[in-house]
Design an enzyme around this catalytic site. Structure first.
Site, PDB file in Angstrom:
ATOM      1  N   ASP A   7    -110.307  -7.348  74.652  1.00 48.75           N
ATOM      2  CA  ASP A   7    -109.679  -6.398  73.738  1.00 48.75           C
ATOM      3  C   ASP A   7    -108.533  -7.137  73.063  1.00 48.75           C
ATOM      4  OD1 ASP A   7    -108.100  -4.481  72.512  1.00 48.75           O
ATOM      5  OD2 ASP A   7    -107.654  -3.365  74.335  1.00 48.75           O
TER       6      ASP A   7
ATOM      7  N   GLU B  56    -100.823  -5.320  67.781  1.00 51.86           N
ATOM      8  CA  GLU B  56    -101.504  -4.027  67.820  1.00 51.86           C
ATOM      9  C   GLU B  56    -101.128  -3.263  69.072  1.00 51.86           C
ATOM     10  OE1 GLU B  56    -104.705  -1.068  68.699  1.00 51.86           O
ATOM     11  OE2 GLU B  56    -103.991  -2.706  69.932  1.00 51.86           O
ATOM     12  N   GLU B  57    -100.998  -3.986  70.186  1.00 53.45           N
ATOM     13  CA  GLU B  57    -100.790  -3.332  71.486  1.00 53.45           C
ATOM     14  C   GLU B  57     -99.415  -2.681  71.611  1.00 53.45           C
ATOM     15  OE1 GLU B  57    -103.103  -2.734  73.371  1.00 53.45           O
ATOM     16  OE2 GLU B  57    -104.632  -4.296  73.219  1.00 53.45           O
TER      17      GLU B  57
ATOM     18  N   ASP C 233    -112.507  -2.982  66.645  1.00 53.98           N
ATOM     19  CA  ASP C 233    -111.755  -2.972  67.902  1.00 53.98           C
ATOM     20  C   ASP C 233    -112.740  -2.735  69.032  1.00 53.98           C
ATOM     21  OD1 ASP C 233    -109.641  -2.907  69.794  1.00 53.98           O
ATOM     22  OD2 ASP C 233    -108.297  -1.983  68.349  1.00 53.98           O
TER      23      ASP C 233
ATOM     24  N   HIS D  82    -107.895  -3.058  79.345  1.00 48.11           N
ATOM     25  CA  HIS D  82    -106.519  -3.360  79.769  1.00 48.11           C
ATOM     26  C   HIS D  82    -106.427  -3.782  81.228  1.00 48.11           C
ATOM     27  CE1 HIS D  82    -103.990  -1.618  76.256  1.00 48.11           C
ATOM     28  NE2 HIS D  82    -105.082  -2.220  75.839  1.00 48.11           N
TER      29      HIS D  82
END
Lengths: 350, 330, 354
Positions: free
Chosen positions: C180, C212-213, C235, C319
């Site tokens: 990711d 982005e995170e 994504d 994640h």
């Protein structure tokens, strides 16, 4: 490096083959007799023909692993740990199965969790291994029930004079023992590389019975909790402060005279020595010292952080000092024996 | 050059909750006008001061607003109910004195509470000494805001006052602005409504289109008993921000700031703040992006009526800002 | 394994192992630039660290199509070095504290320094049952060095990543960290490669975005700077596992998930679905009722508004450091993008008309 090879081999309780085969090759040139007993313990004997006290050095070969107990309909593997392990450390790790297939232990994405879910530890029941199988059939064609999954940690130098690796608890003892066998001693020396320590000190029980030594030294790594935030007295042992001589653990109360002897030899040879604070978990000494009529036994260990986890850490200095101490003890050993029994009266200096 | 802390004292005592920053702007404007080419106010209430130069356009931001309370209801007995304006800590409120724009004081009381978990904002009220709804309405209008009362006190090198968040930033910028010999194009934004979500900084950055920006704001510390773990300590130097919820300082910016500090022997400490953000959070995302950093003043008890800073850290902040303006990043 | 699959796997592996935590994407960015170069007319960077690969269309009066996939990853940051030399840390981006214990990490100080995440509570590993997960606040990183040595090489604010290889699983699956959204970056590369074999009217700018995170920050500025006529974001999305039954409907290996909902322009959704059917690319449909949790969300409302589409690669264990996906889904995402771009009309107005 011997310890690196040993650390990276896979072998859990009841499945120590790879470790045993490696050790057999390693020690063969240095022993007179070599065999594997009915339990799977690897036994090497040096100076079998000599008289004098029969001394056994013992170290266990087995390590923590996960046993595959079920394959789900979708092809995920359910498992149970072999040996004591906190399931919390399993989350988000790669594992290797049968030395051939990689798998991962995943967890629900944080995005999909309820608010407080992250507070609850995950248990083995909630975890599974994903090897990428499409279905139960797909998975079953690769993995059988009863197969084992192992950690994949690389053994390598770490930080300042330390080493990191898996399976150090037992393999540290195996490595020291295998190295000691290269030396010459003038009494019968038995090397017992035992099986099934992690599931109840079972290999050592059998080995001690049929070998019936006069004296035994158990070698392994011991918990060092010196990174925890509790006060120093709760650290059990500390990295870098030398080998550990146990007074007592869950399975053995060690002879205070023997401990005094060890302390004296360490002092004479300038080898640092520490004693565990609090009583740790047991080891093979627990089986050996109550074998038959009883066998005088001591336990010497290398301090080890994160001992029951993927990545344990030991100090190179401690490892060397532990080797030196055992070597010094073996050199001194004939002095405390009278025939086949220990007589400390002979050694008034202790 | 010694700093004039009387200016800071006045700054902290001026009434200026988010959305009502006019008096702060007026005061600052008077202070800086002699040192600037242009001083203007914009739609959101930001005070913008420009000092022309030939180099890069550097934006410096410090927010003028402070947290406060907004009156939402006046009951029959003349008690006021309120809603927070910015990050007010409910547990800090009981027994506090508050002050309205026109000077009226009040104190915060609480209903009978059965158990500690019942302690919520809606159990609290403000008592302004009025005996009836009618009397209260003569003094306070619905929607009017109040701020904490918190005198300016110097204790050794420490300074305590309300609204040091972020009048200390305004003070640092004023001091630096007075001293700066920078030849760059400098724009100083004393911003509005930071406490409600860096709103003033957002529009100011859009309008100013800087090449580089530095916000000056407070940060928390981890040096009080059993505090949330954090490495910043009061009196150990100015903070150079690495991370907070609004900004990850670009590595080249943090290195630049640290290199300038080191070269000038200005004591500094790295700051990793797990909660909160600053004007740079908004500025660095303006248009196509603006490389931005933050000078932080370590502050204990942020968002209380007795915030505490150390004057040595303030001195370091001024020195660092002055140096940075003279040596911008290439 | 076919060469395209192998290339994609190797590139994904390369950028998965590299480190690029939000705000610290410079080293990953150079790998991405290198990867894009072969199939682009021009590769550029900006102040915030975004990487842009331009592939020109054949028409003069062409439009600008933005592709975006983020190259940053979640990570940890040193927040304090305690008096005994253990590092306290906090997270950058959303991390489940339960995935951290006993991980090997790299602390990116003066050099990359190996460490292990340990629990401060004593005897953790002797306790078989505990009712409370170990909190991140109770963990430290052990780098096995005395404090004085640590201070020479590590500072507060240094970035920390999980030390992790990628691992091939069965059936073209791959596991590793930060898939990711490095997988999305690989899909953009596949798209650029496919486009070099196809004719396309419009200019395509593939953007590997930053941060982005922590709030799609790179997307906000890059979309503003580019101001494209149309944008498609790539994504990852949650793929189903045994513990997600009923919660997640997307499966691994069944093709990219094409999103629809308020974040998505219906014309783009329709075009993606039509292209998939025409070119026989397997897809799954992912209805998203609000915030898509991707770069698509802010990009859609940039400047005067940008018609936005979203393609998601199915991924398990998002994640964690053992994210798992099917490489074929990545290839199919890239192909779908390329076919969709090549089949766009010269005049986009009809397609984008409500």
């Amino acid at each position: 490096m011997l310890l690196k090879s040993l650390s990276e081999l896979n072998g859990t309780s009841g499945a120590e083959n790879l470790v045993r085969n490696f050790l057999r090759q390693t020690i063969e040139p240095f022993v007179d007799i070599i065999n594997t007993d009915k339990m799977g313990n690897l036994i090497g004997i040096k100076n079998d023909s000599l008289s004098g006290p029969k001394v056994m050095l013992s170290a266990h070969m087995d390590e923590l692993a996960l046993m595959i107990i079920d394959i789900t309909g979708e092809g995920f593997l359910k498992f149970r740990p072999v040996g004591g392990i906190d399931a919390q450390i399993l989350v988000s790790k790669p594992v290797q199965i049968n030395n051939s297939y990689m798998g991962v232990i995943g967890a629900k994405a944080i995005h999909l969790q309820k608010h407080t879910e992250g507070q609850n530890p995950l248990s083995c029941d909630q975890l599974y291994i994903d090897i990428g199988a499409k279905s139960k059939e797909d998975a079953s064609s690769k993995v059988k029930l009863g197969d084992y999954a192992y950690f994949t940690t690389v053994f390598e130098p770490f930080g300042d004079g330390l080493y990191k690796g898996k399976a150090l608890e037992g393999r540290v003892g195996c490595a020291i023992l295998a190295e000691l066998l290269q030396n010459d001693y003038d009494f019968p020396l038995i090397a017992g590389f035992t099986v099934q320590e992690k599931v109840g000190l079972r290999g050592a029980k059998v080995a001690a019975h049929h070998l019936a030594p006069d004296f035994a030294i158990v070698l392994e790594a011991i918990v060092a909790d010196d990174m925890s935030d509790c006060a120093e007295e709760g650290w059990i042992t500390e990295l870098g402060k030398g080998p550990v001589c146990s007074f007592m653990d869950r399975s053995t109360l060690y002879s205070s005279k023997l401990i005094q002897w060890v302390t004296g030899v360490a002092r004479q040879n300038g080898i640092p020595l520490q004693f565990p604070r609090g009583s740790g978990s047991g080891n093979d000494a627990g089986s050996i010292h109550i074998s038959k009529v009883g066998i005088p036994t001591i336990s010497l260990s290398v301090p080890c952080r994160y001992i029951h986890s993927f990545a344990s850490v030991i100090s190179e200095k401690d490892y060397q000092a532990c080797y030196d101490l055992v070597n010094a003890l073996l050199k001194e050993l004939p002095n405390i024996f009278e025939g086949s029994s220990i007589n400390f009266a002979k050694e008034d200096k202790f | 050059m010694d700093m004039d802390f009387r200016i800071l004292e006045q700054l902290t005592q001026i009434f200026g909750p988010s959305g009502s920053e006019e008096q702060v702007a007026e005061f600052i404007s008077a202070q800086i006008r002699p040192y600037c080419d242009e001083v203007t106010n914009d739609t959101l209430g930001n005070l913008i001061a420009v000092r022309h130069g030939t180099g890069k356009k550097i934006m410096v931001a410090a927010h003028m607003d402070e947290i406060g309370l907004m009156i939402t209801h006046i009951d029959k007995e003349g008690f006021l109910r309120f809603t927070p304006l910015g990050g007010v800590r409910t547990s800090n409120l009981v027994g506090q004195r508050v002050k309205f724009n026109r000077g009226r004081m009040g104190t915060i009381g609480v209903e009978k509470i059965a158990k500690p978990s019942d302690f919520k904002l809606d159990k609290l009220f403000i008592d302004i000494g009025a005996v009836s709804q009618n009397e209260a309405e003569q003094i306070v209008r619905l929607g009017e805001t109040a701020v904490f009362v918190g005198d300016f006190v110097e204790v050794g090198s420490r300074i305590m006052a309300k609204a040091l968040d972020d009048r200390i930033g305004c003070f640092v910028v004023i001091e630096a602005l007075k001293r700066s010999k920078s030849t760059n194009e400098l724009v100083f934004a004393f911003t509005a409504q930071e406490e409600l979500g860096t709103r003033g900084a957002k529009t100011a950055a859009y309008a100013l289109e800087p090449d580089l920006a530095i916000a000056v704001d407070v940060t928390a510390t981890g040096d009080t008993p059993k505090a949330h773990s954090m490495s910043v300590k009061l009196g150990s130097g100015v903070g150079i921000k690495v991370f907070d919820r609004s900004l990850i300082t670009p590595p080249q910016i943090k290195r630049w700031m640290a290199a300038v500090a080191a070269e000038r022997n200005i004591p500094f400490q790295w700051e990793v703040l797990e909660y909160g953000g600053t004007d740079s959070g908004a500025i660095h995302l303006s248009r196509g992006g603006v490389p931005s950093g933050v000078i932080s003043i370590p502050t204990r008890y942020v968002h209380s009526p007795a915030e505490m800073v150390d004057s040595r850290d303030v001195q370091a902040a001024v020195d660092l800002l002055v140096s940075l303006l003279e040596h911008p990043l290439e | 394994m076919n060469p395209q699959l192998k290339d994609a796997r190797d590139f994904l592996s390369l950028i998965s192992i590299a480190s690029g935590v939000s705000g610290y994407e410079f080293s990953i960015a150079s790998l991405v630039r290198e990867g894009f170069k072969e199939f682009s007319d021009e590769v550029l960077g900006d102040k915030i660290g975004n990487v842009y690969a331009l592939k020109r269309g054949i028409k003069e009066s062409n439009k600008k199509i933005m592709l975006a996939a983020h190259m940053d990853e979640i990570g940890l940051i040193v927040k304090k070095i305690d008096s005994r030399g253990f590092l306290q840390f906090t997270s950058i981006g959303g991390i489940d504290q339960r995935t951290l214990l006993s991980q090997e990490v790299l602390v990116h100080g003066n050099r990359a320094i190996p460490g292990i995440i340990a629990s401060l509570s004593p005897h953790l590993f002797d306790k078989m049952e505990s009712s409370q997960a170990v909190k991140m606040d109770e963990m430290v990183i052990d780098v096995g060095m005395p404090l004085a040595k640590i201070q020479e090489v590590i500072q507060v604010g240094d970035i920390i990543t999980i030390k992790r290889q990628t691992y091939p699983l069965l059936n073209n699956l791959i596991a590793g960290k930060s898939l990711d959204d490095r997988a999305g970056v690989v899909a953009m590369k596949v798209c650029l490669e496919e486009l070099s074999r196809l004719k396309h009217s419009h200019d395509v700018v593939a953007v590997a975005t930053t941060q982005e995170e922590v709030g799609a920050r790179g997307a906000i500025t890059s979309a503003y700077a580019l101001n494209p006529d149309l944008a498609v974001i790539i994504d990852v999305t949650h793929a189903c596992t045994p513990d997600l039954k009923g919660q997640v409907t997307i499966d691994l290996g069944k093709g990219p998930a094409v999103a629809l909902g308020p974040n998505i322009h219906p014309g783009i959704y329709g075009h993606l679905v039509d292209s998939a059917h025409f070119h026989r690319v397997p897809i799954q449909i992912e209805p998203i009722p609000g915030h898509s949790g991707t770069d698509a969300w802010p990009i859609q409302v940039t400047q005067a508004g940008i018609p936005t589409g979203l393609i998601s690669i199915p991924l398990r264990y998002m994640h964690t450091s053992v994210e798992t996906l099917n490489i074929q889904d990545v290839i199919n995402s890239g192909k779908l993008l390329a076919y969709s771009i090549a089949s766009l009309p010269d005049d986009l107005e009809g397609m984008l008309c409500y």
